[in-house]
Design a protein around this motif. Sequence first.
Motif, PDB file in Angstrom:
ATOM      1  N   THR A  59       0.765  -1.248  -0.052  1.00  0.00           N
ATOM      2  CA  THR A  59       0.163  -0.074   0.003  1.00  0.00           C
ATOM      3  C   THR A  59       0.937   1.327  -0.164  1.00  0.00           C
ATOM      4  N   ASN A  60       2.364   1.198  -0.015  1.00  0.00           N
ATOM      5  CA  ASN A  60       3.217   2.231   0.262  1.00  0.00           C
ATOM      6  C   ASN A  60       3.373   2.810  -1.133  1.00  0.00           C
ATOM      7  N   LEU A  61       2.443   3.618  -1.770  1.00  0.00           N
ATOM      8  CA  LEU A  61       2.731   4.303  -3.329  1.00  0.00           C
ATOM      9  C   LEU A  61       2.608   5.637  -2.639  1.00  0.00           C
ATOM     10  N   TRP A  62       3.736   6.479  -2.539  1.00  0.00           N
ATOM     11  CA  TRP A  62       4.018   7.568  -2.015  1.00  0.00           C
ATOM     12  C   TRP A  62       4.020   8.643  -3.252  1.00  0.00           C
ATOM     13  N   ALA A  63       4.727   8.180  -4.280  1.00  0.00           N
ATOM     14  CA  ALA A  63       5.081   9.046  -5.234  1.00  0.00           C
ATOM     15  C   ALA A  63       4.579   8.623  -6.670  1.00  0.00           C
ATOM     16  N   THR A  64       3.952   9.479  -7.519  1.00  0.00           N
ATOM     17  CA  THR A  64       3.738   9.273  -8.726  1.00  0.00           C
ATOM     18  C   THR A  64       4.064  10.742  -9.753  1.00  0.00           C
ATOM     19  N   GLY A  65       4.232  10.115 -10.887  1.00  0.00           N
ATOM     20  CA  GLY A  65       4.810  11.540 -11.901  1.00  0.00           C
ATOM     21  C   GLY A  65       5.972  11.544 -12.088  1.00  0.00           C
ATOM     22  N   ARG A  66       6.433  12.898 -12.324  1.00  0.00           N
ATOM     23  CA  ARG A  66       8.087  13.025 -12.738  1.00  0.00           C
ATOM     24  C   ARG A  66       8.796  13.365 -11.464  1.00  0.00           C
ATOM     25  N   PHE A  67       9.875  12.796 -11.370  1.00  0.00           N
ATOM     26  CA  PHE A  67      10.758  12.933 -10.294  1.00  0.00           C
ATOM     27  C   PHE A  67      11.824  14.294 -10.693  1.00  0.00           C
ATOM     28  N   GLU A  68      12.161  14.870  -9.576  1.00  0.00           N
ATOM     29  CA  GLU A  68      13.147  15.907 -10.017  1.00  0.00           C
ATOM     30  C   GLU A  68      14.504  15.272  -9.886  1.00  0.00           C
ATOM     31  N   LEU A  69      15.543  16.051 -10.103  1.00  0.00           N
ATOM     32  CA  LEU A  69      16.898  15.797  -9.916  1.00  0.00           C
ATOM     33  C   LEU A  69      17.334  15.987  -8.285  1.00  0.00           C
ATOM     34  N   PRO A  70      18.118  15.132  -7.813  1.00  0.00           N
ATOM     35  CA  PRO A  70      18.396  15.385  -6.323  1.00  0.00           C
ATOM     36  C   PRO A  70      19.182  16.468  -6.052  1.00  0.00           C
ATOM     37  N   VAL A  71      20.047  17.120  -7.194  1.00  0.00           N
ATOM     38  CA  VAL A  71      20.711  18.269  -6.897  1.00  0.00           C
ATOM     39  C   VAL A  71      20.274  19.173  -8.057  1.00  0.00           C
ATOM     40  N   THR A  72      20.557  20.484  -7.924  1.00  0.00           N
ATOM     41  CA  THR A  72      20.399  21.361  -9.073  1.00  0.00           C
ATOM     42  C   THR A  72      21.628  21.903  -9.498  1.00  0.00           C
ATOM     43  N   GLY A  73      21.762  22.100 -10.950  1.00  0.00           N
ATOM     44  CA  GLY A  73      22.990  22.757 -11.579  1.00  0.00           C
ATOM     45  C   GLY A  73      24.373  22.023 -11.556  1.00  0.00           C
ATOM     46  N   ILE A  74      24.178  20.777 -11.088  1.00  0.00           N
ATOM     47  CA  ILE A  74      25.386  19.887 -10.829  1.00  0.00           C
ATOM     48  C   ILE A  74      25.534  18.857 -12.072  1.00  0.00           C
ATOM     49  N   PRO A  75      26.883  19.032 -12.771  1.00  0.00           N
ATOM     50  CA  PRO A  75      26.900  17.775 -13.945  1.00  0.00           C
ATOM     51  C   PRO A  75      27.002  16.650 -13.708  1.00  0.00           C
ATOM     52  N   TYR A  76      26.658  15.791 -14.756  1.00  0.00           N
ATOM     53  CA  TYR A  76      26.737  14.349 -14.321  1.00  0.00           C
ATOM     54  C   TYR A  76      28.375  14.104 -14.179  1.00  0.00           C
ATOM     55  N   SER A  77      28.846  13.010 -13.548  1.00  0.00           N
ATOM     56  CA  SER A  77      30.152  12.402 -13.543  1.00  0.00           C
ATOM     57  C   SER A  77      30.163  11.057 -13.943  1.00  0.00           C
ATOM     58  N   ALA A  78      29.139  10.193 -13.960  1.00  0.00           N
ATOM     59  CA  ALA A  78      28.996   8.938 -14.211  1.00  0.00           C
ATOM     60  C   ALA A  78      27.784   8.442 -14.483  1.00  0.00           C
TER      61      ALA A  78
END
Length: 317
Positions: A159-178
């Motif tokens: 029953t633990n459906l907490w989230a639906t829809g789009r996820f946000e990134l966990p950090v803002t303005g930080i480039p990917y490194s891998a």
Amino acid sequence: MSLAWSSRWVTLFVVFLLVVPAQAVARTFAPVSLKPGALNEVYAWDDQEFPVFQVELTRGSTVLALSSSLIWPHESPWKISVAFLAFDVLTKPGPARLRFLNAQGKELAKQEVEVTPRVLPVEHIALDRQMSTLRAVPDPRKDKEAQQIWRIYQTLNKTNLWATGRFELPVTGIPYSASFGDERVYDYSDGTTASDYHRGTDFAAPVGTPVYAPAAGLVVLAAERMLTGNTVVIEHAPGLYSDYFHLSKLEVKLGDRVKAGDLLGLSGKTGLVTGPHLHWELRYQGVPVDALDLVTEGLLDTERVNTLISSIERKRG
Ligand SMILES: [Zn+2]
């Protein structure tokens, strides 16, 4: 045949119709191609009741994935049940078979699907002596922590459906490194190597960068661990968990409810690292899946699924 005798049969037949539950109509949808290392969504729907189903992905006699449906509460003309199918990112591309089964294991529908290929770039990571020891030398604490996190990944709270829809990134303005799925060769300080693949997405976040919840959920782990350093694990949906590794500071505790944008902690370089970064990982029933899919496509996107089902129903006339 006497009238009384035949009417008894009619009565019995009517009772039979009342007692035997109507067979749920199997109206199902799965994409024709499925991505390895991804959260593939498959649906069954009805306008009367929630269809309960299991979905099984096989190749030959090998079961690649097996999942049970969950009821998805939402505003829609349909009653939609959904199952997530996640299978290993290293699964070879090619044909596979998908079967929808009812609760009794009877086949409701089947279709041939294609497992799509994935490109896995190879990345070499040089580890100094301390990090080589941390990664390669057995330690009971590592085993204990691995068992603990595995127990969490395997927990499916229906029953633990907490989230639906789009996820946000966990950090803002930080480039990917891998990227997720990168093939990794660890070059140990003694000249030996070990191969693995990257189970998450890395961001080149300097120490102290705020790390936010990408979607609503429940904090199921907030602790310091040997390999992953200060770690947060969030439950978002039954069997779906996200991980945040190598933090310098934890800002949540076990049992906290979070919503998208809540501060989880500060990024850092704790645990097995060669430099500061945030490692973000998503697991479904223990299988690592690409978290960025949920940023671009979302989880159980009502509008997307309703449009899809409406177009299928229109074609059926
Ligand atoms: Zn990583």
